[in-house]
Enzyme design. Structure first.
Site, PDB file in Angstrom:
ATOM      1  CD  GLU A   1      -3.205  -1.040   2.312  1.00  0.00           C
ATOM      2  OE1 GLU A   1      -3.089   0.278   3.159  1.00  0.00           O
ATOM      3  OE2 GLU A   1      -4.079  -1.756   2.223  1.00  0.00           O
TER       4      GLU A   1
ATOM      5  CD  GLU B   1      -3.770  -5.686   3.628  1.00  0.00           C
ATOM      6  OE1 GLU B   1      -4.484  -4.619   4.616  1.00  0.00           O
ATOM      7  OE2 GLU B   1      -2.258  -5.283   3.993  1.00  0.00           O
TER       8      GLU B   1
HETATM    9  O1  IFM Z   1      -4.298  -2.820   8.982  1.00  0.00           O
HETATM   10  C1  IFM Z   1      -4.009  -2.532   7.991  1.00  0.00           C
HETATM   11  C2  IFM Z   1      -3.096  -3.559   6.758  1.00  0.00           C
HETATM   12  O2  IFM Z   1      -1.471  -2.824   8.119  1.00  0.00           O
HETATM   13  C3  IFM Z   1      -2.993  -2.230   5.473  1.00  0.00           C
HETATM   14  N1  IFM Z   1      -4.086  -2.590   4.967  1.00  0.00           N
HETATM   15  C4  IFM Z   1      -5.312  -2.717   5.752  1.00  0.00           C
HETATM   16  C5  IFM Z   1      -5.608  -2.516   7.229  1.00  0.00           C
HETATM   17  C6  IFM Z   1      -6.824  -2.112   7.857  1.00  0.00           C
HETATM   18  O3  IFM Z   1      -6.862  -0.953   8.247  1.00  0.00           O
END
Ligand code: IFM
Length: 481
Positions: free
Chosen positions: A208, A388
């Site tokens: 990210e 994710e």
């Molecule tokens: O916890 C985070 C992760 O580290 C990166 N993506 C989003 C998740 C939830 O906020």
């Protein structure tokens, strides 16, 4: 510069009232519920393609703890979280879920759930305390033990090289504003490939980058806590360059497959006006194309470059050869989906769907379908993995020793149905990872938000599989919902 005010992940954006989605009975959960289905339950019986891989994800700073052990150096998140007022309740990742010591127990939990893939991140300051120089063997040994333990249990490791815990010494030398940090990242990547390349089939470079740009350098509620829009987009360039240089190092080492991990947000016009459509388009530039285009096409989006201005620090920071390096062919693209944006004519965003406990997250499963199909439509059939997807729910341990996170079950089921639809429509999605395996340190929200399939009692570090973990086990066994 008419840059849209970002509504980044992990933000404190005001949104629609929070609801716990889908608290209706889940008949597959084995809690003795009546044989009824929640009204929002998608059609049952969706099977995923043979070989589809089911996983869960974590990151080093969020779960490991052991902040001062075995030669680990300081990261910017150590500094940030220990600074008064930066995180909720002053929480830090010093202990977190103590995964550094309890990894074997956690590996057993993964096996119990039936995971086929575990996505974790490697802490740069464990491998190089100050971000440069000779590797710290004890740090590498930890990841070797973890990776070996995964293989012993039949779980494929998926390793992220950078999930935000930049060595503090590199921040002191300029952080991601400094081009040199991208070169240091390539050295670090090479060390890690040499140590673990034979055992890790899938590598992710930078997690990210947009969150670092927006939360770290625009809003400032993530480390390093800056509010400097000019710097932010130079940081984006250096993170992307770091990605490209790591891909090159990986090709030289010749191990496994590699790609970036991008959090993508579908950006919809908030109404039918042409002005809203234009605003949504540039918002999409900042949210998605600024990262997808250079990696997958070798160009920055012209509308974003124009919007930033010809003498922006980004424009001035691009050197000959950089875009070719950033566009080094990848083997797969990791997509992380949490929320959509609805953009008004003036470039602000409006909430449209219920939020989770995280005010920035609107729950909109169709956004998963939209973003996956859009990536395939616009960038071609690059293999995709969802690395994710999840939500925080206010999970408490019941008197009977169970944790009933029905909202997570509904959320995952609805998002998996959307992913299934995307596959049916031709998206080459090969795997899916729940965020997160464990409750953990949720950055500026500290430990208040629980994102795990597994409940962690932070007083005792006892783990309990939540209802969602039991449900996910059945999904994995059936290869579908
Ligand atoms: O916890 C985070 C992760 O580290 C990166 N993506 C989003 C998740 C939830 O906020």
């Amino acid at each position: 510069m008419s840059m849209p005010s970002p509504r980044p992940p992990h933000g404190a954006a005001p949104a629609a009232p929070e609801v716990t989605p889908g608290t209706g009975p889940d008949t597959t959960a084995g809690h003795g519920a009546a044989a009824t289905r929640a009204p929002e339950t998608p059609a049952a019986g969706l099977r995923f393609p043979p070989g589809f891989t089911w996983g869960a994800a974590t990151s080093a700073y969020q779960v490991e703890g052991a902040a001062k052990e075995d030669g680990r150096g300081e990261s910017i998140w150590d500094t940030f979280s220990r600074t008064p007022g930066r995180t909720r309740n002053g929480d830090t990742g010093d202990v977190a879920a103590d995964h550094y010591h309890r990894y074997a127990e956690d590996l057993d939990l993964m096996r119990d759930i039936g995971l086929g893939s575990y996505r974790f991140s490697i802490s740069w300051p464990r491998v190089q305390a100050d971000g440069t120089g000779a590797p710290n063997q004890r740090g590498l040994d930890f990841y070797r033990r973890l990776v070996d333990g995964l293989h012993e249990r039949g779980i494929a490791p998926m390793a992220t090289l950078f999930h935000w815990d930049l060595p503090q010494a590199l921040q002191d030398a300029g952080g991601w504003e400094s081009r040199d940090v991208a070169l240091r990242f390539a050295d670090y990547a090479e060390i890690v490939f040499r140590a673990l390349g034979d055992r890790v089939p899938v590598w992710l470079t930078v997690n990210e980058p947009k969150t670092v740009v927006q939360n770290g350098y625009l809003v400032g509620h993530h480390a390093p806590g800056r509010q400097d829009p000019a710097a932010a987009y130079l940081v984006a360039h250096h993170l992307l360059l770091a990605h490209g240089l790591a891909v090159a190092a990986h090709r030289a080492a010749g191990a496994g497959r590699i790609g970036p991990a991008l959090n993508l947000h579908p950006c919809y016009p908030a109404d039918d006006s042409p002005a809203a459509a234009r605003a949504a388009r540039i918002h999409d530039g900042y949210e998605n194309r600024l990262y997808l285009d250079p990696v997958l096409t070798g160009r920055y989006p012209q509308d974003v470059l124009d919007d930033l201005g010809g003498d922006s620090r980004l424009a001035r920071g691009i050197r000959d050869g950089d875009l070719a390096a950033i566009a080094a062919p990848v083997d797969l693209l990791a997509v992380q989906y949490y929320t959509p944006y609805y953009v008004t004519a003036d470039g602000t965003t409006l909430p449209r769907w219920p939020t989770s406990q995280a005010a920035w997250q609107q729950i909109h499963p169709d956004g998963m379908y939209d973003i996956l199909t859009r990536v395939t439509r616009d960038y071609g059939p690059v293999p995709l993995t969802v690395t994710e997807n999840g939500l925080p729910t206010p999970d408490t341990l019941g008197a009977d020793g169970t944790v009933d996170d029905a909202g997570r079950v509904s959320f995952l089921r609805d998002h998996l149905a959307a992913a299934h639809r995307a596959i049916a429509d031709g998206v080459p999605l090969e795997s899916y990872h729940v965020w997160s395996l464990l409750d953990n340190f949720e950055w500026d929200a500290g430990y208040d938000e629980r994102w795990g399939l597994v409940h962690v009692d932070y007083q005792t570090q006892r783990r309990v599989l939540k209802r969602s973990a039991h449900w996910y086990r059945r999904v994995i066994a059936a290869n579908g919902i």
